[in-house]
Scaffold this motif. Structure first.
Motif, PDB file in Angstrom:
ATOM      1  N   SER A  85       2.726  -3.731  16.168  1.00 42.58           N
ATOM      2  CA  SER A  85       1.393  -3.136  16.311  1.00 42.58           C
ATOM      3  C   SER A  85       1.235  -1.909  15.420  1.00 42.58           C
ATOM      4  O   SER A  85       0.149  -1.668  14.860  1.00 42.58           O
ATOM      5  CB  SER A  85       1.148  -2.762  17.765  1.00 42.58           C
ATOM      6  N   LEU A  86       2.307  -1.131  15.256  1.00 45.27           N
ATOM      7  CA  LEU A  86       2.226   0.050  14.396  1.00 45.27           C
ATOM      8  C   LEU A  86       2.138  -0.356  12.925  1.00 45.27           C
ATOM      9  O   LEU A  86       1.402   0.251  12.137  1.00 45.27           O
ATOM     10  CB  LEU A  86       3.447   0.938  14.619  1.00 45.27           C
ATOM     11  N   LEU A  87       2.894  -1.386  12.538  1.00 42.08           N
ATOM     12  CA  LEU A  87       2.837  -1.852  11.155  1.00 42.08           C
ATOM     13  C   LEU A  87       1.453  -2.412  10.805  1.00 42.08           C
ATOM     14  O   LEU A  87       0.979  -2.268   9.672  1.00 42.08           O
ATOM     15  CB  LEU A  87       3.914  -2.904  10.909  1.00 42.08           C
ATOM     16  N   MET A  88       0.799  -3.022  11.770  1.00 42.57           N
ATOM     17  CA  MET A  88      -0.540  -3.559  11.533  1.00 42.57           C
ATOM     18  C   MET A  88      -1.542  -2.467  11.183  1.00 42.57           C
ATOM     19  O   MET A  88      -2.499  -2.695  10.430  1.00 42.57           O
ATOM     20  CB  MET A  88      -1.035  -4.323  12.757  1.00 42.57           C
ATOM     21  N   ARG A  89      -1.304  -1.260  11.686  1.00 45.15           N
ATOM     22  CA  ARG A  89      -2.251  -0.157  11.423  1.00 45.15           C
ATOM     23  C   ARG A  89      -2.206   0.292   9.963  1.00 45.15           C
ATOM     24  O   ARG A  89      -3.113   0.984   9.508  1.00 45.15           O
ATOM     25  CB  ARG A  89      -1.970   1.012  12.350  1.00 45.15           C
ATOM     26  N   LEU A  90      -1.159  -0.070   9.258  1.00 44.01           N
ATOM     27  CA  LEU A  90      -1.086   0.267   7.833  1.00 44.01           C
ATOM     28  C   LEU A  90      -2.169  -0.462   7.034  1.00 44.01           C
ATOM     29  O   LEU A  90      -2.503  -0.066   5.922  1.00 44.01           O
ATOM     30  CB  LEU A  90       0.286  -0.069   7.270  1.00 44.01           C
ATOM     31  N   SER A  91      -2.700  -1.550   7.604  1.00 48.15           N
ATOM     32  CA  SER A  91      -3.715  -2.330   6.898  1.00 48.15           C
ATOM     33  C   SER A  91      -5.125  -1.817   7.160  1.00 48.15           C
ATOM     34  O   SER A  91      -6.083  -2.322   6.558  1.00 48.15           O
ATOM     35  CB  SER A  91      -3.622  -3.802   7.325  1.00 48.15           C
ATOM     36  N   PHE A  92      -5.284  -0.814   8.021  1.00 48.55           N
ATOM     37  CA  PHE A  92      -6.627  -0.316   8.332  1.00 48.55           C
ATOM     38  C   PHE A  92      -7.253   0.362   7.118  1.00 48.55           C
ATOM     39  O   PHE A  92      -6.564   1.123   6.407  1.00 48.55           O
ATOM     40  CB  PHE A  92      -6.563   0.697   9.485  1.00 48.55           C
ATOM     41  N   GLY A  93      -8.498   0.098   6.873  1.00 49.08           N
ATOM     42  CA  GLY A  93      -9.204   0.758   5.782  1.00 49.08           C
ATOM     43  C   GLY A  93      -9.735   2.123   6.199  1.00 49.08           C
ATOM     44  O   GLY A  93      -9.752   2.452   7.366  1.00 49.08           O
TER      45      GLY A  93
END
Length: 337
Positions: free
Chosen positions: A329-337
């Protein structure tokens, strides 16, 4: 009902901290205090909670966990009302400092009571229901408090905590059995040292939000020295507040590390999400509370599932799976614009 009472008590503590964090700008405008004071007011209850939690456990062992839990809930009622009625920031800070101590009894003793009341063969499922109650009830204070603060006033938002704490007192007195008390001595020097350590480190870290200066570094160093003195004293005390021999267990250390990682990630994530949505995106605190409801309810369902999975696959497998989900879930936040 024991799981409900303990879950609601812990949710009151967590929810109150979210109410103040989400609406601190409204509170600041209402009492007209400075931005530098804002950080201190927002973190004061957290600091006193951290400083008092070990003492809450010791007093629970000495005088009975249920009795001390009820005392904490009563403290949340009294100081919650005082904070909501505070005429100035000084009274608010006193109320927040005292309510943090009350929260130490609620959050620190709730899981201990669950562990003492339920036998080993039912403990995993019971604690899963307790966590489900924490997540489910945790929606109420932050959501209702933010709605009231935004549309009626910040004082009405802070009233949510004492009103829910009254419910906790009633349910606990009616349904929760008392645990056996011990005759251990209270290690006052140890409790004072650990309180100084936790307050110093927590306060220093909160000051780092402004800048890296002496006002931030000095309390951190003081806290580290107090922590070292605490370890030295506990190793030589006949009846220590914290028996450091428990850290000789690799299993205990692994569980503590996993729990610390989970708490750090959840706490840090909540702070970042609040800052991002309210400060950067300009969302209202009410919208923030609504956005947290789906995740909180999913957490409640997952907690129940985790208890059943632990009985089937073992505790280790469930904890590792939870940490992996957390990492993804934390790694997914790296994709936030």
């Amino acid at each position: 009902m024991t799981a409900v009472a303990m879950g609601l008590g812990s949710a009151v503590a967590v929810g109150d901290l979210r109410i103040l964090a989400n609406n601190i700008s409204i509170v600041r405008n209402g009492l007209q205090f400075s931005p530098s004071t804002t950080i201190f007011v927002a973190s004061l209850a957290t600091m006193t909670l951290a400083a008092s939690v070990l003492g809450a456990g010791v007093l629970g062992d000495r005088y009975g966990m249920k009795r001390m839990f009820v005392a904490g809930a009563c403290g949340a009622v009294v100081f919650g009302f005082i904070g909501a009625a505070a005429p100035n920031v000084v009274v608010l800070m006193i109320a927040r400092a005292c309510i943090g101590v009350a929260f130490a009894f609620l959050s620190g003793l709730s899981l201990a009571i669950m562990n003492a009341v339920f036998p080993p063969d039912r403990r995993a499922g019971a604690i899963a229901r307790y966590l489900a109650a924490v997540y489910a009830f945790g929606v109420v204070p932050a959501t209702v408090g933010s709605l009231l603060a935004e549309h009626i006033g910040w004082r009405s938002g802070l009233l949510v905590t004492p009103l829910l704490a009254i419910v906790v007192v009633v349910i606990t007195l009616r349904y929760v059995p008392e645990t056996q008390s011990s005759h251990r001595k209270i290690d006052i020097p140890g409790l004072l040292l650990v309180a100084a350590a936790l307050i110093g480190i927590t306060y220093g870290i909160s000051r780092l939000q402004g800048s890296v200066d002496a006002a931030a570094i000095a309390p951190i160093l003081t806290g580290i020295l107090a922590a070292a003195a605490f370890v030295w004293w506990e190793l030589r005390c006949d009846d220590p507040a914290l028996d450091l021999r428990i850290f000789r267990s690799p299993r205990f250390n692994a569980v503590v590390t996993a729990g610390a990682a989970n708490n750090l990630v959840q706490g840090g994530s909540m702070t970042m999400i609040t800052f991002y949505l309210v400060i950067i995106r300009g969302q209202s605190t009410w919208a923030l509370a609504l956005l947290l409801i789906p995740a909180t309810l999913v957490s409640a369902v997952a907690a129940v599932w985790a208890g059943r999975a632990a009985a089937r696959f073992g505790n280790c497998a469930v904890v590792v799976a939870g940490l992996l989900v957390l990492a993804v879930s934390l790694l997914m936040r790296l994709s936030f614009g």
